[in-house]
Motif scaffolding. Structure first.
Motif, PDB file in Angstrom:
ATOM      1  N   LYS A 196       0.833  -1.202   0.000  1.00  0.00           N
ATOM      2  CA  LYS A 196       0.000   0.000   0.000  1.00  0.00           C
ATOM      3  C   LYS A 196       0.864   1.247   0.000  1.00  0.00           C
ATOM      4  O   LYS A 196       0.611   2.200  -0.745  1.00  0.00           O
ATOM      5  CB  LYS A 196      -0.924  -0.008   1.222  1.00  0.00           C
ATOM      6  CG  LYS A 196      -1.869   1.190   1.269  1.00  0.00           C
ATOM      7  CD  LYS A 196      -2.821   1.100   2.443  1.00  0.00           C
ATOM      8  CE  LYS A 196      -3.776   2.291   2.452  1.00  0.00           C
ATOM      9  NZ  LYS A 196      -4.712   2.231   3.610  1.00  0.00           N
ATOM     10  N   ALA A 197       1.911   1.239   0.830  1.00  0.00           N
ATOM     11  CA  ALA A 197       2.811   2.397   0.883  1.00  0.00           C
ATOM     12  C   ALA A 197       3.504   2.615  -0.460  1.00  0.00           C
ATOM     13  O   ALA A 197       3.649   3.754  -0.921  1.00  0.00           O
ATOM     14  CB  ALA A 197       3.844   2.189   1.985  1.00  0.00           C
ATOM     15  N   ALA A 198       3.923   1.530  -1.101  1.00  0.00           N
ATOM     16  CA  ALA A 198       4.608   1.642  -2.395  1.00  0.00           C
ATOM     17  C   ALA A 198       3.663   2.140  -3.477  1.00  0.00           C
ATOM     18  O   ALA A 198       4.086   2.835  -4.411  1.00  0.00           O
ATOM     19  CB  ALA A 198       5.197   0.288  -2.785  1.00  0.00           C
ATOM     20  N   THR A 199       2.394   1.792  -3.376  1.00  0.00           N
ATOM     21  CA  THR A 199       1.401   2.280  -4.335  1.00  0.00           C
ATOM     22  C   THR A 199       1.157   3.765  -4.140  1.00  0.00           C
ATOM     23  O   THR A 199       1.037   4.531  -5.099  1.00  0.00           O
ATOM     24  CB  THR A 199       0.080   1.511  -4.167  1.00  0.00           C
ATOM     25  OG1 THR A 199       0.325   0.121  -4.382  1.00  0.00           O
ATOM     26  CG2 THR A 199      -0.964   1.997  -5.171  1.00  0.00           C
ATOM     27  N   LEU A 200       1.093   4.185  -2.877  1.00  0.00           N
ATOM     28  CA  LEU A 200       0.864   5.597  -2.581  1.00  0.00           C
ATOM     29  C   LEU A 200       2.039   6.471  -3.002  1.00  0.00           C
ATOM     30  O   LEU A 200       1.856   7.592  -3.475  1.00  0.00           O
ATOM     31  CB  LEU A 200       0.607   5.780  -1.078  1.00  0.00           C
ATOM     32  CG  LEU A 200      -0.771   5.356  -0.577  1.00  0.00           C
ATOM     33  CD1 LEU A 200      -0.808   5.337   0.936  1.00  0.00           C
ATOM     34  CD2 LEU A 200      -1.845   6.296  -1.122  1.00  0.00           C
ATOM     35  N   ASP A 201       3.256   5.962  -2.808  1.00  0.00           N
ATOM     36  CA  ASP A 201       4.443   6.765  -3.145  1.00  0.00           C
ATOM     37  C   ASP A 201       5.448   5.910  -3.912  1.00  0.00           C
ATOM     38  O   ASP A 201       6.433   5.431  -3.356  1.00  0.00           O
ATOM     39  CB  ASP A 201       5.072   7.315  -1.870  1.00  0.00           C
ATOM     40  CG  ASP A 201       6.110   8.404  -2.180  1.00  0.00           C
ATOM     41  OD1 ASP A 201       6.354   8.649  -3.378  1.00  0.00           O
ATOM     42  OD2 ASP A 201       6.659   8.998  -1.239  1.00  0.00           O
ATOM     43  N   PRO A 202       5.203   5.704  -5.205  1.00  0.00           N
ATOM     44  CA  PRO A 202       6.086   4.834  -5.987  1.00  0.00           C
ATOM     45  C   PRO A 202       7.463   5.418  -6.248  1.00  0.00           C
ATOM     46  O   PRO A 202       8.334   4.733  -6.777  1.00  0.00           O
ATOM     47  CB  PRO A 202       5.315   4.669  -7.306  1.00  0.00           C
ATOM     48  CG  PRO A 202       4.434   5.868  -7.389  1.00  0.00           C
ATOM     49  CD  PRO A 202       4.077   6.219  -5.979  1.00  0.00           C
ATOM     50  N   SER A 203       7.679   6.668  -5.865  1.00  0.00           N
ATOM     51  CA  SER A 203       8.983   7.302  -6.119  1.00  0.00           C
ATOM     52  C   SER A 203       9.920   7.231  -4.926  1.00  0.00           C
ATOM     53  O   SER A 203      11.036   7.757  -4.983  1.00  0.00           O
ATOM     54  CB  SER A 203       8.772   8.773  -6.508  1.00  0.00           C
ATOM     55  OG  SER A 203       8.196   9.493  -5.434  1.00  0.00           O
ATOM     56  N   ASP A 204       9.507   6.591  -3.830  1.00  0.00           N
ATOM     57  CA  ASP A 204      10.331   6.546  -2.630  1.00  0.00           C
ATOM     58  C   ASP A 204      11.162   5.268  -2.627  1.00  0.00           C
ATOM     59  O   ASP A 204      10.630   4.156  -2.582  1.00  0.00           O
ATOM     60  CB  ASP A 204       9.457   6.613  -1.380  1.00  0.00           C
ATOM     61  CG  ASP A 204      10.297   6.684  -0.114  1.00  0.00           C
ATOM     62  OD1 ASP A 204      10.882   7.737   0.145  1.00  0.00           O
ATOM     63  OD2 ASP A 204      10.381   5.659   0.598  1.00  0.00           O
TER      64      ASP A 204
END
Length: 292
Positions: A196-204
């Motif tokens: 979920k976190a990777a979907t929300l911020d794929p640039s991190d």
């Protein structure tokens, strides 16, 4: 009507659709075609009425009509062309509420949007709707796409900044729970949180790395590799990401690329013990046997 429309003979196409509707006023496809042709001619009020009639015809004769979300999209775009952005947002909000699974396909179904400015306005409106319904990552994506087509929209730049900031805040709130779940060996739950976190911020890059680690612990090597690759792409000088991607490729038999990654890691940190150990193991594995 369809043939004439395809040839950009919109005036003649309108007449053909109207003739069809004179004999079969319930013919949903003819209402849709008429709305499209009228919009191309700039007759947006008539196009909106035709789209509304199409919606009614489709409801009365469902097997003959297009899906409701397509018709509503048609109406929203007619509003956009008429400069009625509030009305367009209201229609798209209905689509989002009643047909959320179809929202990503709204523009794919579009028959009316052609110019970059009109497309950008539709995307920007969609971004506002996503933002108002709490889907900040989708909003950010819609704003970015809008600016690709029309980069001078000041309001959209502001909205993009707000959506991106909201995504970062949400990701920062999620991150501690993902770490805690891994520490508690609740791997499946940790995977869900990190994805979920990777979907929300794929640039991190850090989020990508942690997602990869959770997936690796869950035994999902293919997706773990994909996220390690993302982490390396986002931060190509991070020794830990390079080493872990190398180890994943080492594990799955992709030995030549694994060696290249270990060597890249060593070029950045020549004395890193983990990388040296992994490279020694790889060398032992690939060393030819001694002669008999």
């Amino acid at each position: 009507g369809v043939l004439l429309f395809a040839q950009s003979r919109f005036e003649e196409s309108v007449k053909s659709y109207q003739a069809a509707l004179a004999s079969r006023p319930w013919l949903a496809q003819a209402h849709l075609g008429l709305a499209s042709a009228l919009t191309r001619l700039g007759r947006t009020d008539e196009a909106t009425r035709a789209a509304q009639l199409q919606l009614a015809a489709a409801a009365a004769h469902a097997p003959l009509g297009y899906p409701e979300h397509v018709l509503l999209t048609l109406m929203s775009e007619a509003h956009v062309l008429a400069g009625e952005h509030a009305e367009a947002r209201a229609v798209l909000t209905r689509v989002l509420r009643e047909h959320p699974e179809h929202v990503p396909a709204l523009l794919a179904y579009s028959r009316l949007v052609r110019s970059n400015v009109r497309l950008a306005l539709t995307l920007a409106n969609l971004g506002v709707i996503y933002s108002e319904t709490g889907r900040q990552a989708d909003a950010e994506d819609a704003y970015r796409k809008a600016l690709m087509h029309s980069p001078h929209m000041a309001d959209t730049h502001y909205n993009l900044s707000a959506a991106a900031a909201a995504v970062r805040v949400i990701t920062q709130l999620i991150t501690p729970s993902g770490q805690l779940l891994l520490e508690q060996n609740r791997v499946a739950e940790a995977v869900a949180v990190w994805l979920k976190a990777a979907t929300l911020d794929p640039s991190d890059a850090t989020t990508a790395f942690n997602t990869a680690t959770a997936l690796r612990l869950a035994g999902d090597n293919a997706n773990a590799e994909a996220f390690y690759r993302r982490a390396v792409l986002l931060n190509p000088k991070d020794v830990t990401s390079l080493r872990n991607l190398g180890a994943m490729l080492h594990l799955t038999g992709q030995l030549q690329e694994a060696r290249q990654l270990y060597e890249r890691a060593l070029s950045l940190a020549p004395h890193d013990p983990h990388t040296l150990t992994n490279l020694a193991r790889l060398s032992a594995l690939t060393r030819p046997p001694p002669p008999l």
